[in-house]
Design a protein around this motif. Structure first.
Motif, PDB file in Angstrom:
ATOM      1  N   THR A  32       6.672   9.220   3.876  1.00 27.77           N
ATOM      2  CA  THR A  32       6.493   7.788   3.952  1.00 27.77           C
ATOM      3  C   THR A  32       8.043   7.446   3.599  1.00 27.77           C
ATOM      4  O   THR A  32       8.593   7.920   3.017  1.00 27.77           O
ATOM      5  CB  THR A  32       5.397   7.183   3.336  1.00 27.77           C
ATOM      6  OG1 THR A  32       5.704   7.263   1.749  1.00 27.77           O
ATOM      7  CG2 THR A  32       3.966   7.938   3.466  1.00 27.77           C
ATOM      8  N   THR A  33       8.236   6.101   3.971  1.00 26.13           N
ATOM      9  CA  THR A  33       9.021   5.239   3.200  1.00 26.13           C
ATOM     10  C   THR A  33       8.488   4.930   1.916  1.00 26.13           C
ATOM     11  O   THR A  33       7.182   4.634   1.692  1.00 26.13           O
ATOM     12  CB  THR A  33       9.580   3.747   4.075  1.00 26.13           C
ATOM     13  OG1 THR A  33       8.335   3.331   4.382  1.00 26.13           O
ATOM     14  CG2 THR A  33      10.009   4.428   5.281  1.00 26.13           C
ATOM     15  N   ALA A  34       9.403   4.448   0.954  1.00 26.39           N
ATOM     16  CA  ALA A  34       9.099   4.253  -0.168  1.00 26.39           C
ATOM     17  C   ALA A  34       8.308   2.910  -0.416  1.00 26.39           C
ATOM     18  O   ALA A  34       8.899   1.895   0.162  1.00 26.39           O
ATOM     19  CB  ALA A  34      10.322   4.287  -1.282  1.00 26.39           C
ATOM     20  N   ALA A  35       7.092   2.684  -1.238  1.00 24.73           N
ATOM     21  CA  ALA A  35       6.458   1.645  -1.495  1.00 24.73           C
ATOM     22  C   ALA A  35       7.023   1.364  -2.854  1.00 24.73           C
ATOM     23  O   ALA A  35       7.193   2.118  -3.794  1.00 24.73           O
ATOM     24  CB  ALA A  35       4.956   1.654  -1.358  1.00 24.73           C
ATOM     25  N   SER A  36       6.960   0.068  -3.362  1.00 20.47           N
ATOM     26  CA  SER A  36       7.335  -0.215  -4.880  1.00 20.47           C
ATOM     27  C   SER A  36       6.597  -1.393  -5.416  1.00 20.47           C
ATOM     28  O   SER A  36       5.913  -2.355  -4.433  1.00 20.47           O
ATOM     29  CB  SER A  36       8.830  -0.986  -4.777  1.00 20.47           C
ATOM     30  OG  SER A  36       9.135  -1.838  -4.134  1.00 20.47           O
ATOM     31  N   ASP A  37       6.438  -1.786  -6.480  1.00 16.59           N
ATOM     32  CA  ASP A  37       5.874  -2.948  -7.134  1.00 16.59           C
ATOM     33  C   ASP A  37       6.748  -3.124  -8.517  1.00 16.59           C
ATOM     34  O   ASP A  37       7.481  -2.125  -9.073  1.00 16.59           O
ATOM     35  CB  ASP A  37       4.528  -2.458  -7.599  1.00 16.59           C
ATOM     36  CG  ASP A  37       3.697  -3.647  -8.021  1.00 16.59           C
ATOM     37  OD1 ASP A  37       4.054  -4.862  -7.591  1.00 16.59           O
ATOM     38  OD2 ASP A  37       2.556  -3.824  -8.531  1.00 16.59           O
TER      39      ASP A  37
END
Length: 220
Positions: free
Chosen positions: A97-102
């Motif tokens: 996946t592409t990176a997810a962030s918080d």
């Protein structure tokens, strides 16, 4: 022997990746936080994830692939401020996946309160002799405060009894938010309200507590 075989081509990465830190809290007072990861895929067998922006892996190149988990504990980098954590997930055949962030803000600072006064060291419940005035301020911005009777000078806010305002005391608590650092607040304490908070004659220890946006209460 057969002259053919089946070979499946899979070029689709896991879908619907999202992450949250501490149930989407804005602030944390400790570096230990909970990371929640979710995908749209129902079958995650063989999936792996990579986490960075942590104390263990500052950059993606420092992060190792590990077994995919929906919930885990991670440690943020030391130092107060905004922290961003990233996650990638790949399936059993390496589709990423592409990176997810918080983001979450680490705030470990404890507010310090300075009290001036009281203007009188002894009060009663007799009109004209029943009022003491103090002023206080905090070294940092805060969102809530309370003026309490406590059993000892080292007591925490959880152990205190807020002085009521029934008999005319003023500014013994507030939760309007956005109190700026070094804002002076004047508190009036009436003898009858002091008696309600702590019955009986004698010396009363009165302590002011403030809470910053991260949820940290003053102690000293």
């Amino acid at each position: 022997m057969a002259s053919y075989f089946n070979l499946t081509l899979d070029t689709t990465a896991p879908s619907g990746l999202s992450i949250t830190l501490n149930d989407s809290d804005i602030y944390t007072t400790t570096t230990a936080v909970t990371l929640a990861v979710s995908l749209s895929d129902e079958d995650t067998k063989g999936y792996q994830m990579k986490v960075w922006g942590t104390a263990d892996a500052a950059e993606e190149t420092n992060a190792a692939w590990e077994t995919y988990r929906e919930s885990s504990s991670i440690t943020l980098p030391a130092g107060d401020g905004l922290k961003t954590v990233y996650v990638k997930v790949r399936d059993a055949v390496g589709n990423e996946t592409t990176a997810a962030s918080d983001t979450i803000t680490l705030d470990t600072s404890v507010p310090t309160v300075s009290v001036t006064g009281p203007d009188k060291s002894v009060i009663s419940e007799v009109e004209g002799f029943n009022t003491a005035i103090i002023n206080f301020m905090s070294d940092v911005a805060f969102e809530e405060y309370k003026v309490c009777v406590v059993a000892s000078s080292s007591a925490t806010q959880a152990d205190g009894t807020v002085i009521p305002t029934t008999a005319g005391s003023t500014n013994t608590s507030g939760s309007e938010g956005n109190y700026e650092a070094d804002t002076n607040i004047q508190v009036t304490i009436k003898g009858t309200d002091l008696e309600t908070a702590s019955s009986g004659d004698g010396v009363k220890i009165v302590k002011v507590f403030v809470r910053n946006a991260a949820g940290t209460w003053s102690v000293a």
